[in-house]
Write a protein that holds these residues in place. Structure first.
Motif, PDB file in Angstrom:
ATOM      1  N   LYS A 191      39.457 -67.878  52.351  1.00  0.00           N
ATOM      2  CA  LYS A 191      38.094 -68.343  52.640  1.00  0.00           C
ATOM      3  C   LYS A 191      37.157 -68.111  51.460  1.00  0.00           C
ATOM      4  O   LYS A 191      36.413 -69.004  51.060  1.00  0.00           O
ATOM      5  CB  LYS A 191      37.573 -67.630  53.890  1.00  0.00           C
ATOM      6  CG  LYS A 191      38.331 -67.994  55.166  1.00  0.00           C
ATOM      7  CD  LYS A 191      37.743 -67.294  56.386  1.00  0.00           C
ATOM      8  CE  LYS A 191      38.508 -67.680  57.646  1.00  0.00           C
ATOM      9  NZ  LYS A 191      37.969 -66.996  58.854  1.00  0.00           N
ATOM     10  N   SER A 192      37.180 -66.896  50.918  1.00  0.00           N
ATOM     11  CA  SER A 192      36.306 -66.597  49.781  1.00  0.00           C
ATOM     12  C   SER A 192      36.932 -66.972  48.455  1.00  0.00           C
ATOM     13  O   SER A 192      36.279 -66.909  47.418  1.00  0.00           O
ATOM     14  CB  SER A 192      35.953 -65.107  49.772  1.00  0.00           C
ATOM     15  OG  SER A 192      37.121 -64.324  49.573  1.00  0.00           O
ATOM     16  N   MET A 193      38.244 -67.341  48.479  1.00  0.00           N
ATOM     17  CA  MET A 193      39.008 -67.675  47.269  1.00  0.00           C
ATOM     18  C   MET A 193      38.974 -66.534  46.249  1.00  0.00           C
ATOM     19  O   MET A 193      38.932 -66.751  45.052  1.00  0.00           O
ATOM     20  CB  MET A 193      38.500 -68.974  46.631  1.00  0.00           C
ATOM     21  CG  MET A 193      38.708 -70.208  47.487  1.00  0.00           C
ATOM     22  SD  MET A 193      38.341 -71.749  46.626  1.00  0.00           S
ATOM     23  CE  MET A 193      36.565 -71.570  46.411  1.00  0.00           C
ATOM     24  N   LYS A 194      39.010 -65.305  46.740  1.00  0.00           N
ATOM     25  CA  LYS A 194      38.953 -64.146  45.863  1.00  0.00           C
ATOM     26  C   LYS A 194      40.321 -63.486  45.817  1.00  0.00           C
ATOM     27  O   LYS A 194      40.946 -63.226  46.844  1.00  0.00           O
ATOM     28  CB  LYS A 194      37.901 -63.159  46.344  1.00  0.00           C
ATOM     29  CG  LYS A 194      37.729 -61.951  45.413  1.00  0.00           C
ATOM     30  CD  LYS A 194      36.500 -61.138  45.761  1.00  0.00           C
ATOM     31  CE  LYS A 194      35.239 -61.903  45.403  1.00  0.00           C
ATOM     32  NZ  LYS A 194      34.027 -61.063  45.592  1.00  0.00           N
ATOM     33  N   LEU A 195      40.788 -63.206  44.597  1.00  0.00           N
ATOM     34  CA  LEU A 195      42.065 -62.534  44.385  1.00  0.00           C
ATOM     35  C   LEU A 195      41.793 -61.134  43.845  1.00  0.00           C
ATOM     36  O   LEU A 195      41.162 -60.969  42.811  1.00  0.00           O
ATOM     37  CB  LEU A 195      42.925 -63.317  43.387  1.00  0.00           C
ATOM     38  CG  LEU A 195      44.303 -62.728  43.068  1.00  0.00           C
ATOM     39  CD1 LEU A 195      45.208 -62.789  44.290  1.00  0.00           C
ATOM     40  CD2 LEU A 195      44.959 -63.474  41.910  1.00  0.00           C
ATOM     41  N   ASN A 196      42.274 -60.118  44.568  1.00  0.00           N
ATOM     42  CA  ASN A 196      42.098 -58.722  44.175  1.00  0.00           C
ATOM     43  C   ASN A 196      43.437 -58.128  43.760  1.00  0.00           C
ATOM     44  O   ASN A 196      44.457 -58.366  44.403  1.00  0.00           O
ATOM     45  CB  ASN A 196      41.520 -57.889  45.328  1.00  0.00           C
ATOM     46  CG  ASN A 196      40.080 -58.273  45.637  1.00  0.00           C
ATOM     47  OD1 ASN A 196      39.377 -58.822  44.799  1.00  0.00           O
ATOM     48  ND2 ASN A 196      39.633 -57.989  46.846  1.00  0.00           N
ATOM     49  N   VAL A 197      43.416 -57.345  42.693  1.00  0.00           N
ATOM     50  CA  VAL A 197      44.607 -56.635  42.217  1.00  0.00           C
ATOM     51  C   VAL A 197      44.251 -55.165  42.086  1.00  0.00           C
ATOM     52  O   VAL A 197      43.256 -54.813  41.448  1.00  0.00           O
ATOM     53  CB  VAL A 197      45.097 -57.175  40.864  1.00  0.00           C
ATOM     54  CG1 VAL A 197      46.328 -56.405  40.406  1.00  0.00           C
ATOM     55  CG2 VAL A 197      45.403 -58.661  40.957  1.00  0.00           C
ATOM     56  N   THR A 198      45.077 -54.304  42.689  1.00  0.00           N
ATOM     57  CA  THR A 198      44.849 -52.858  42.684  1.00  0.00           C
ATOM     58  C   THR A 198      46.132 -52.165  42.268  1.00  0.00           C
ATOM     59  O   THR A 198      47.224 -52.598  42.634  1.00  0.00           O
ATOM     60  CB  THR A 198      44.422 -52.372  44.080  1.00  0.00           C
ATOM     61  OG1 THR A 198      43.362 -53.200  44.573  1.00  0.00           O
ATOM     62  CG2 THR A 198      43.950 -50.924  44.029  1.00  0.00           C
ATOM     63  N   ILE A 199      46.021 -51.084  41.508  1.00  0.00           N
ATOM     64  CA  ILE A 199      47.188 -50.328  41.067  1.00  0.00           C
ATOM     65  C   ILE A 199      46.880 -48.847  41.189  1.00  0.00           C
ATOM     66  O   ILE A 199      45.722 -48.426  41.038  1.00  0.00           O
ATOM     67  CB  ILE A 199      47.579 -50.690  39.615  1.00  0.00           C
ATOM     68  CG1 ILE A 199      48.911 -50.052  39.225  1.00  0.00           C
ATOM     69  CG2 ILE A 199      46.490 -50.315  38.640  1.00  0.00           C
ATOM     70  CD1 ILE A 199      49.457 -50.528  37.888  1.00  0.00           C
ATOM     71  N   ALA A 200      47.897 -48.041  41.476  1.00  0.00           N
ATOM     72  CA  ALA A 200      47.710 -46.598  41.605  1.00  0.00           C
ATOM     73  C   ALA A 200      49.066 -45.909  41.528  1.00  0.00           C
ATOM     74  O   ALA A 200      50.106 -46.515  41.806  1.00  0.00           O
ATOM     75  CB  ALA A 200      47.016 -46.260  42.921  1.00  0.00           C
TER      76      ALA A 200
END
Length: 651
Positions: free
Chosen positions: A220-229
């Motif tokens: 819907k927001s066309m947002k791509l999130n990438v997280t690393i830990a």
């Protein structure tokens, strides 16, 4: 009664038992729950034994379920994709669907501080990627299709090499790639602690330790999130990357999800320990205790041995002492025979006198050097005074060069760096010496190892070319017969890997590398902690394209240099470094330019015929310049055959 059982691929069977009139009716039915292979498009793998992944290249599944994409093979890539395509577009609206994935990976370099290339989570239209390249292309693209919108590829790269051609920010970063390797968004590898001040912590991708990555897309927001830990840290609340991307124009109706990794000149291992994926929902969290273990490090394997090192060292020390004592007497007895004079028939052919002894050169190199330089006479060539050979030992005696080799003043003695006037004097002298070898002596002499370390300086800092151990002679008008590639990495002409025949034009190529290193103060190929970092020809050519070639000069020169001379030397170095032998000038033409007898040929940036760095680094063979060992050279991209004509043709 109900019971759940683990399935090898990560799914679970759910069974119900019903008792009916004294008989037990067992009804088995398969409920594909979270993260299993099903039409729900959710699956989870704690290890990959029995997963059915599509593997290509170096991809393999080890006995404990660990997915390994590469091994210690250089220039290798490996793929592992989920066996079935997944729907990434809404069939009715054509909009991209939301998805979520989490995986645990580890990159284990072969050497502690030298990395191979990275790893990528990728969404591709096919699981059989053909024509792709390893190294900086990560097994996803090649030279021609990189950046092509017809690729329909989305990737999250975990990159450990800085590739300036793709505008990488550093050699330890995370990036979002769309149809190519020039990331639309990237950041140094790090994470935010879930603390009141959200403290920022750095991570090293080549630490060899497992790390966890989350990739989440909101349709819907066309947002791509990438997280690393790290594994020991819960999922950070703040993602490392957050980018708005319209995937509906990138993905197709059905796509494959999986992983790709590659190696370059420095090999390494790329592992995936576990993977969770979900369409239109959050991926199930991986149970870290269920993941397979990485192979033990060599240091850990040897830790137990170190505790008993004294048990091994003591008997070895005693044995060595006894061996030295026993052989000492025999060595003394053989000393007289070792120093007995040996004279053979072939030695009478050569004029220089016999004097002292002690040499480590082999007989073949010794004879070659005697035959090559015994009768050469030129002010810019090191003069052979004599030689001697006693039983098992050889020695050549040259003119004494009080100032040593040129490379010491360029690379080692920063406080005693040569002025530009002296450097230019040396350059002209070596050019004159090479012209004598190529055109003015009775035979054609190809030196085959021109570099700053083989240029010696006399008391007045005149340059003299030495070390003729690899030189070859042939009659004028004939073709050279040698088919072995010898020389030093960075100075080898590209046609040598195809024909194996050294010519005067291949000497010109080496002289071009020599010109660039003397003017820039940099070696033809510089190695950094992350592997091969810079090819000098490419570095200088980048400045030429920007119209600022003088920026490639050696900074140790300060402001004391002749700008026109430095510019001419750098441009001549590029001209001599061209791919096609015919495009290179002859040494006579080079010397005429250096002496001011002829103008420098006018050439635009598009006129230069230079190899790109990936071809140059992937094809050259390192051969010790002081030996005659040859190596097997892979086929080189096709080029025109070499020519000994003196015409200077532009490509």
């Amino acid at each position: 009664m109900q019971k759940e059982m683990d399935w090898a691929g990560g799914g679970r069977w759910r069974c119900q038992y019903f008792s009916v009139t004294g008989k037990t009716l067992v009804l088995f039915f398969l409920l594909w729950v979270q993260n299993s292979l099903s039409t729900a498009n959710r699956f989870i793998f704690h290890g990959f034994d029995g997963s059915g992944l599509r593997l290509n290249g170096g991809g393999t599944i080890e006995p404990n379920g660990l997915l390994r994409l590469t091994n210690f093979t250089k220039y290798e890539f490996g793929h592992a994709f989920f066996p079935s395509p997944l729907p990434f577009l809404n069939s009715s609206t054509g909009e991209a669907l939301s998805f979520s994935t989490s995986f645990v990976f580890a990159i284990v370099p072969r050497y502690h501080d030298i990395s191979s290339h990275g790893i990528a989570f990728a969404i591709t239209p096919t699981a059989n990627l053909t024509g792709v390249l390893p190294s900086q292309h990560l097994g996803l693209f090649n030279h021609t299709n990189n950046g092509d919108p017809r690729n329909h590829i989305l990737a999250v790269e975990l990159d450990t090499i800085q590739n300036k051609e793709f505008s990488d920010i550093n050699d330890n970063h995370v990036g979002i790639d769309v149809n190519g390797l020039r990331s639309v968004s990237s950041a140094p590898t790090s994470f935010f602690l879930n603390s009141p001040n959200f403290q920022h912590e750095n991570l090293s991708l080549i630490s060899g330790q497992p790390m966890r990555v989350w990739v989440e897309f909101d349709g819907k927001s066309m947002k791509l999130n990438v997280t690393i830990a790290p594994l020991s840290v819960p999922k950070p609340q703040i993602p490392l990357l957050s980018s708005k991307i319209n995937l509906s124009s990138i993905v197709l109706g059905e796509m494959y999800a999986g992983f790709s990794a590659s190696t370059g000149a420095a090999a390494g291992l790329h592992y995936i320990l576990g993977w969770s994926f979900s369409m239109d929902g959050s991926a199930e969290e991986l149970k870290l205790s269920n993941l397979p273990s990485l192979p033990p490090k060599e240091a850990e394997e040897n830790s137990g041995k170190k505790t008993k090192i004294w048990v091994i060292v003591l008997p070895i020390a005693i044995s060595v002492f006894l061996l030295i004592s026993a052989s000492g007497f025999a060595l003394l007895m053989k000393t007289k025979k070792m120093f007995e004079e040996v004279v053979e028939d072939w030695e009478t052919e050569y004029g220089p006198h016999r004097i002292s002894h002690d040499s480590r050169q082999g007989m073949k190199e010794f004879v070659a050097e005697i035959a090559s330089i015994g009768r050469l006479r030129h002010r810019n060539l090191v003069q052979l005074l004599g030689y001697c050979r006693r039983r098992g030992e050889l020695l050549l005696i040259y003119d004494f060069m009080p100032n040593g080799s040129l490379d010491n003043y360029i690379f080692c003695r920063k406080e005693e760096s040569l002025s530009w006037s002296l450097r230019f004097k040396v350059i002209r002298g070596i050019a004159a010496g090479l012209l004598y070898l190529h055109e003015e002596w009775e035979q054609v002499v190809v030196h085959r190892d021109i570099k700053a370390s083989n240029v010696l300086l006399d008391a007045e800092f005149n340059g003299k070319l030495g070390d003729f151990g690899l030189a070859r002679l042939y009659d004028r008008g004939s073709n050279p017969q040698t088919t072995r590639v010898v020389g030093t990495l960075g100075y080898l002409a590209p046609e040598l890997s195809r024909t194996g025949k050294s010519t005067t034009r291949s000497d010109v190529f080496g002289f071009g590398a020599f010109l660039l290193e003397v003017a820039s103060g940099k070696k033809p190929i510089e190695l950094k902690t992350s592997g091969i970092e810079m090819v000098l020809v490419d570095w200088v050519f980048d400045f030429l394209k920007k119209g600022a070639i003088l920026e490639a000069r050696d900074r140790k020169l300060g402001d004391e240099y002749a700008a026109d001379e430095v510019e001419m030397v750098l441009k001549l170095g590029l001209m001599c470094s061209q791919h096609s032998p015919e495009a290179r000038p002859s040494m006579r033409q080079v010397l005429q330019c250096l002496e001011g007898e002829a103008p420098l040929p006018e050439m635009s940036v598009n006129d230069f015929d230079l190899l790109d760095s990936s071809h140059r680094m992937n094809r050259f063979v390192v051969v010790d310049g002081t030996s005659s060992n040859s190596g097997t050279v892979p086929a080189y991209p096709s080029s025109s055959s070499s020519s000994e004509s003196q015409s200077f043709k532009r490509p």
